[in-house]
Design a protein around this motif. Structure first.
Motif, PDB file in Angstrom:
ATOM      1  N   GLN A 150      30.457  11.423 -63.854  1.00  0.00           N
ATOM      2  CA  GLN A 150      30.846  12.764 -63.405  1.00  0.00           C
ATOM      3  C   GLN A 150      32.121  13.225 -64.106  1.00  0.00           C
ATOM      4  OE1 GLN A 150      31.152  12.312 -59.165  1.00  0.00           O
ATOM      5  NE2 GLN A 150      28.936  12.486 -58.820  1.00  0.00           N
ATOM      6  N   GLU A 151      33.088  12.330 -64.219  1.00  0.00           N
ATOM      7  CA  GLU A 151      34.344  12.687 -64.884  1.00  0.00           C
ATOM      8  C   GLU A 151      34.116  12.951 -66.367  1.00  0.00           C
ATOM      9  OE1 GLU A 151      37.333  13.388 -63.481  1.00  0.00           O
ATOM     10  OE2 GLU A 151      36.214  13.152 -61.618  1.00  0.00           O
ATOM     11  N   GLY A 152      33.211  12.196 -66.971  1.00  0.00           N
ATOM     12  CA  GLY A 152      32.880  12.426 -68.378  1.00  0.00           C
ATOM     13  C   GLY A 152      32.260  13.791 -68.583  1.00  0.00           C
ATOM     14  N   LYS A 153      31.382  14.181 -67.655  1.00  0.00           N
ATOM     15  CA  LYS A 153      30.772  15.517 -67.739  1.00  0.00           C
ATOM     16  C   LYS A 153      31.840  16.593 -67.584  1.00  0.00           C
ATOM     17  CE  LYS A 153      26.872  16.422 -65.651  1.00  0.00           C
ATOM     18  NZ  LYS A 153      25.806  16.476 -64.619  1.00  0.00           N
ATOM     19  N   LYS A 154      32.755  16.405 -66.610  1.00  0.00           N
ATOM     20  CA  LYS A 154      33.828  17.389 -66.399  1.00  0.00           C
ATOM     21  C   LYS A 154      34.683  17.517 -67.652  1.00  0.00           C
ATOM     22  CE  LYS A 154      34.491  16.803 -61.412  1.00  0.00           C
ATOM     23  NZ  LYS A 154      35.435  16.321 -60.385  1.00  0.00           N
ATOM     24  N   THR A 155      35.012  16.375 -68.256  1.00  0.00           N
ATOM     25  CA  THR A 155      35.845  16.394 -69.463  1.00  0.00           C
ATOM     26  C   THR A 155      35.135  17.114 -70.596  1.00  0.00           C
ATOM     27  OG1 THR A 155      36.832  14.299 -68.795  1.00  0.00           O
ATOM     28  CG2 THR A 155      37.089  14.913 -71.090  1.00  0.00           C
ATOM     29  N   ALA A 156      33.838  16.854 -70.765  1.00  0.00           N
ATOM     30  CA  ALA A 156      33.061  17.510 -71.816  1.00  0.00           C
ATOM     31  C   ALA A 156      33.015  19.013 -71.570  1.00  0.00           C
ATOM     32  CB  ALA A 156      31.658  16.925 -71.881  1.00  0.00           C
ATOM     33  N   GLU A 157      32.821  19.428 -70.328  1.00  0.00           N
ATOM     34  CA  GLU A 157      32.784  20.864 -69.996  1.00  0.00           C
ATOM     35  C   GLU A 157      34.138  21.494 -70.269  1.00  0.00           C
ATOM     36  OE1 GLU A 157      31.529  21.031 -65.929  1.00  0.00           O
ATOM     37  OE2 GLU A 157      29.475  20.415 -66.400  1.00  0.00           O
ATOM     38  N   TRP A 158      35.212  20.769 -69.906  1.00  0.00           N
ATOM     39  CA  TRP A 158      36.561  21.298 -70.121  1.00  0.00           C
ATOM     40  C   TRP A 158      36.835  21.467 -71.607  1.00  0.00           C
ATOM     41  CZ3 TRP A 158      40.894  18.963 -72.420  1.00  0.00           C
ATOM     42  CH2 TRP A 158      42.077  19.653 -72.268  1.00  0.00           C
ATOM     43  N   LYS A 159      36.434  20.453 -72.417  1.00  0.00           N
ATOM     44  CA  LYS A 159      36.657  20.538 -73.861  1.00  0.00           C
ATOM     45  C   LYS A 159      35.845  21.672 -74.463  1.00  0.00           C
ATOM     46  CE  LYS A 159      37.903  15.775 -74.908  1.00  0.00           C
ATOM     47  NZ  LYS A 159      37.494  14.530 -75.592  1.00  0.00           N
ATOM     48  N   ALA A 160      34.603  21.827 -73.993  1.00  0.00           N
ATOM     49  CA  ALA A 160      33.747  22.896 -74.522  1.00  0.00           C
ATOM     50  C   ALA A 160      34.351  24.263 -74.176  1.00  0.00           C
ATOM     51  CB  ALA A 160      32.344  22.779 -73.955  1.00  0.00           C
ATOM     52  N   GLY A 161      34.906  24.393 -72.953  1.00  0.00           N
ATOM     53  CA  GLY A 161      35.545  25.638 -72.554  1.00  0.00           C
ATOM     54  C   GLY A 161      36.819  25.915 -73.322  1.00  0.00           C
ATOM     55  N   ALA A 162      37.570  24.857 -73.657  1.00  0.00           N
ATOM     56  CA  ALA A 162      38.811  25.027 -74.384  1.00  0.00           C
ATOM     57  C   ALA A 162      38.565  25.413 -75.838  1.00  0.00           C
ATOM     58  CB  ALA A 162      39.631  23.742 -74.325  1.00  0.00           C
ATOM     59  N   LEU A 163      37.462  24.951 -76.409  1.00  0.00           N
ATOM     60  CA  LEU A 163      37.149  25.256 -77.802  1.00  0.00           C
ATOM     61  C   LEU A 163      36.559  26.641 -77.969  1.00  0.00           C
ATOM     62  CD1 LEU A 163      35.635  21.823 -78.936  1.00  0.00           C
ATOM     63  CD2 LEU A 163      37.893  22.732 -79.442  1.00  0.00           C
ATOM     64  N   SER A 164      36.020  27.197 -76.913  1.00  0.00           N
ATOM     65  CA  SER A 164      35.388  28.517 -76.995  1.00  0.00           C
ATOM     66  C   SER A 164      36.397  29.614 -77.150  1.00  0.00           C
ATOM     67  CB  SER A 164      34.577  28.818 -75.730  1.00  0.00           C
ATOM     68  OG  SER A 164      33.636  27.816 -75.499  1.00  0.00           O
TER      69      SER A 164
END
Length: 164
Positions: A150-164
């Motif tokens: 779950q934390e890995g998914k959150k981190t991936a979502e956060w990184k994807a949002g930060a790169l957008s």
């Protein structure tokens, strides 16, 4: 009559510390062997040449190494079930110190007031305790892995949002 000032003798350039002694090429990080500074390329060539000259170990050398290793392992196996202090078999288990002991240790003053049980009996008791604890540990592991996912998914979502 005053003489004209003479020119000082031409100086030779001091040896650059950033130059390989073999190829005389520049390098950033030197590899120093026996006080000689080499570039990585020359070092790799020297190493390759040295390895090529080294004869492979003979079958007799390999056999003697394996034999020595086997003997060492056998000695360690023999020592595993023996008391370090007395060299006797560990047939008792001190419940206060939670350690296996030999007959001489049991008779000593150190363990005289301690509860001592046969090692086999203690092994069975600890085995049952471990079997009872295993399912609980598996549940904790499963829960931890889910949280990690779950934390890995959150981190991936956060990184994807930060790169957008």
């Amino acid at each position: 009559m005053a003489s004209a000032p003479s020119k000082p003798a031409p100086r030779t350039k001091p040896w650059k510390s950033g130059v390989c002694v073999l190829c005389r090429g520049p390098f950033k990080n030197a590899v120093i062997i026996d006080g000689l500074k080499l570039c990585r390329f020359c070092f790799a060539n020297v190493k390759k040449e040295a390895l090529a000259k080294k004869p492979p170990p003979s079958e007799d050398q390999n056999k003697s190494k394996r034999e020595a290793e086997r003997k060492r392992e056998e000695e360690e196996e023999k020592k595993k079930g023996l008391c370090e202090e007395h060299g006797e078999r560990l047939i008792w288990f001190c419940t206060q110190e939670k350690a296996p002991i030999c007959e001489a240790c049991q008779a000593s003053k150190t363990h005289a007031s301690h509860t001592v049980v046969p090692a086999e009996e203690a092994a069975q008791e600890y085995k049952s305790k471990l079997q009872q604890a295993a399912p609980l540990l598996e549940q904790h592991l499963e829960k931890a892995l889910k949280l990690k996912h779950q934390e890995g998914k959150k981190t991936a979502e956060w990184k994807a949002g930060a790169l957008s």
